[in-house]
Design a protein around this motif. Structure first.
Motif, short mmCIF file in Angstrom:
data_model
loop_
_atom_site.label_atom_id
_atom_site.label_comp_id
_atom_site.label_asym_id
_atom_site.label_seq_id
_atom_site.Cartn_x
_atom_site.Cartn_y
_atom_site.Cartn_z
N GLY A 74 15.45 12.71 31.56
CA GLY A 74 16.00 13.46 30.58
C GLY A 74 16.31 14.44 31.69
N ALA A 75 16.79 15.95 31.27
CA ALA A 75 16.94 17.24 31.83
C ALA A 75 16.87 18.37 31.27
CB ALA A 75 18.22 17.17 31.94
N GLY A 76 16.56 19.20 32.21
CA GLY A 76 15.93 20.71 31.19
C GLY A 76 15.38 20.32 29.49
N TYR A 116 9.36 23.92 35.12
CA TYR A 116 8.92 25.19 35.05
C TYR A 116 10.04 26.55 35.06
CZ TYR A 116 4.00 23.59 35.79
OH TYR A 116 3.26 22.86 35.84
N LYS A 117 11.26 25.86 36.01
CA LYS A 117 12.79 26.23 36.29
C LYS A 117 13.82 25.86 36.26
CE LYS A 117 12.25 27.50 40.99
NZ LYS A 117 11.61 29.41 41.96
N ALA A 118 14.96 26.17 35.97
CA ALA A 118 16.05 25.02 36.00
C ALA A 118 16.38 25.34 37.59
CB ALA A 118 17.26 25.98 35.17
N VAL A 119 16.55 23.44 37.27
CA VAL A 119 17.50 23.76 39.28
C VAL A 119 18.68 23.97 39.09
CG1 VAL A 119 16.86 21.59 40.90
CG2 VAL A 119 15.07 22.66 39.60
N GLU A 120 19.35 24.43 39.68
CA GLU A 120 20.71 24.59 39.65
C GLU A 120 21.07 22.44 39.87
OE1 GLU A 120 24.33 26.81 41.79
OE2 GLU A 120 22.64 27.16 42.13
N ASN A 121 22.50 22.23 39.44
CA ASN A 121 23.10 21.14 39.86
C ASN A 121 22.12 19.61 39.63
OD1 ASN A 121 25.45 22.68 39.01
ND2 ASN A 121 25.10 22.78 41.94
N ALA A 122 21.00 19.95 39.06
CA ALA A 122 20.23 18.71 38.48
C ALA A 122 20.72 17.67 38.18
CB ALA A 122 18.74 19.38 38.45
N GLU A 123 20.99 17.99 36.75
CA GLU A 123 21.18 17.26 35.58
C GLU A 123 22.57 16.53 36.23
OE1 GLU A 123 23.62 19.55 32.14
OE2 GLU A 123 21.54 19.71 32.18
N ASP A 124 23.85 16.86 37.06
CA ASP A 124 24.70 16.65 37.11
C ASP A 124 25.12 15.66 38.00
OD1 ASP A 124 26.02 18.46 35.31
OD2 ASP A 124 26.13 19.69 36.94
N ASN A 125 24.23 15.13 38.49
CA ASN A 125 24.53 14.13 39.39
C ASN A 125 23.62 12.68 38.99
OD1 ASN A 125 23.56 11.99 41.72
ND2 ASN A 125 22.92 13.77 42.85
N LYS A 126 24.81 12.01 39.13
CA LYS A 126 24.99 10.53 38.16
C LYS A 126 23.97 9.49 38.58
CE LYS A 126 29.57 8.79 40.01
NZ LYS A 126 30.09 8.63 39.59
N PRO A 179 24.71 13.35 32.82
CA PRO A 179 24.99 12.59 33.82
C PRO A 179 24.08 11.76 34.36
CG PRO A 179 26.92 14.79 34.54
CD PRO A 179 25.87 14.63 32.77
N TYR A 180 23.29 12.67 34.48
CA TYR A 180 21.49 12.32 35.62
C TYR A 180 21.26 10.94 34.83
CZ TYR A 180 16.95 12.31 36.81
OH TYR A 180 15.75 12.21 36.49
N VAL A 181 20.85 11.11 32.96
CA VAL A 181 21.11 10.61 32.29
C VAL A 181 21.58 9.19 32.16
CG1 VAL A 181 19.79 10.15 30.01
CG2 VAL A 181 19.16 12.37 31.42
N ILE A 182 22.64 9.39 32.06
CA ILE A 182 23.98 8.61 31.21
C ILE A 182 23.79 7.23 32.94
CG2 ILE A 182 26.17 7.86 31.39
CD1 ILE A 182 26.56 10.79 30.01
N GLY A 183 23.54 7.98 33.61
CA GLY A 183 23.61 6.83 35.29
C GLY A 183 22.84 6.18 35.41
N ALA A 184 21.71 6.60 35.19
CA ALA A 184 20.40 6.38 35.42
C ALA A 184 20.42 4.88 34.12
CB ALA A 184 19.31 6.91 34.78
#
Length: 272
Positions: free
Chosen positions: A67-69, A105-115, A143-148
């Motif tokens: 997952g993300a976030g 611990y903290k948000a990583v910019e654009n991490a969840e958008d990489n499919k 996208p990160y989760v869907i792609g996986a």
């Protein structure tokens, strides 16, 4: 059927900045009460997913949460609590989050958008068809989760998912999808609230029911828990006293000798 972003819909509560603390608490609590009913409605889907998880783990496979976030953090939390609670192998339930450890611990910019990154992260664990991957995303659109999950399906790896919107893109790439519809958040779009609570409840169910089916619980006690502090050692003594009908001194001696509740029970019974 159309996809609805219920998690992004406007809150039913307005002018929050003008409310007293008591009024805010009442509003949040009113919304939280909707979560239990929503989870109740998806118990059949949760059951199907758990049965699949148990089947894969009985074959020597692993459960991967991805997952993300907030969703990724909840997966990591649930996975990390399995070894101390159930004495399970730390590699049996694995939590993966977009952005890696930093994102815990903290948000990583654009991490969840990489499919593509989600599948790359799974491959680092040598994932195979013996395993099962459960994607967690409140929106059901990450996208990160869907792609996986899509790549997992292409590689004949069983998939499950947990989201809070109906007919989501995530569900479309999941063999066993759970769509727990909790409604708009108290703070519009803040899915760490009701959506996060629903996800946590479901994750608790998945690992707890799975570990019970795998034999890590006797009666209702954690006989394989790790005794790594004073409180847990005392709990272990209490379990032995109750389960074996023995004195506290006998229970302490058994724990001291065997370093395990399960081994203590088995050793005591073998000497009877």
């Amino acid at each position: 059927m159309t996809f609805k972003r219920i998690t992004e819909q406007d809150s039913l509560h307005n002018n929050l900045e003008d409310k007293s603390v008591r009024e805010l608490l009442i509003g949040i609590h009113q919304e939280d009460q909707k979560v239990i009913g929503a989870v109740n409605l998806v118990l059949p889907e949760i059951e199907k997913l758990i049965k699949s998880v148990v089947s894969q783990l009985e074959k020597g496979g692993r459960l991967f949460y991805i997952g993300a976030g907030t969703s990724g953090r909840l997966g990591i939390l649930d996975a990390s609590e399995c070894p101390p609670t159930f004495g399970s192998d730390p590699n049996q339930v694995v939590g993966i989050i977009a952005g890696g450890k930093t994102a815990v611990y903290k948000a990583v910019e654009n991490a969840e958008d990489n499919k593509n990154q989600g599948w790359d992260d799974l491959k680092e664990y040598g994932i195979s068809s013996k395993d099962i991957v459960v994607g967690i995303a409140a929106s059901g659109t990450t996208p990160y989760v869907i792609g996986a999950l899509k790549k997992a399906q292409e590689n004949k790896i069983p998939t499950g998912s947990i989201c809070c919107n109906p007919n989501s893109p995530l569900s479309a790439v999941s063999d066993l999808s759970i769509e727990v519809i909790v409604g708009p958040e108290f703070v519009t779009g803040s899915s760490r609230m009701k959506a996060g609570t629903a996800q946590k409840l479901i994750l608790n169910m998945i690992t707890t029911a799975t570990m019970i089916r795998l034999g890590h619980i006797r009666n209702n006690k954690m006989v394989d828990m790790q005794m790594n502090n004073k409180k847990l050692k005392q709990r272990a003594v209490g379990i032995l006293k109750e389960h074996l009908s023995i004195s506290e001194e006998e229970a302490i001696n058994l724990i001291s000798e065997n370093k395990s509740i399960r081994k203590s029970i088995d050793k005591y019974n073998s000497n009877e």
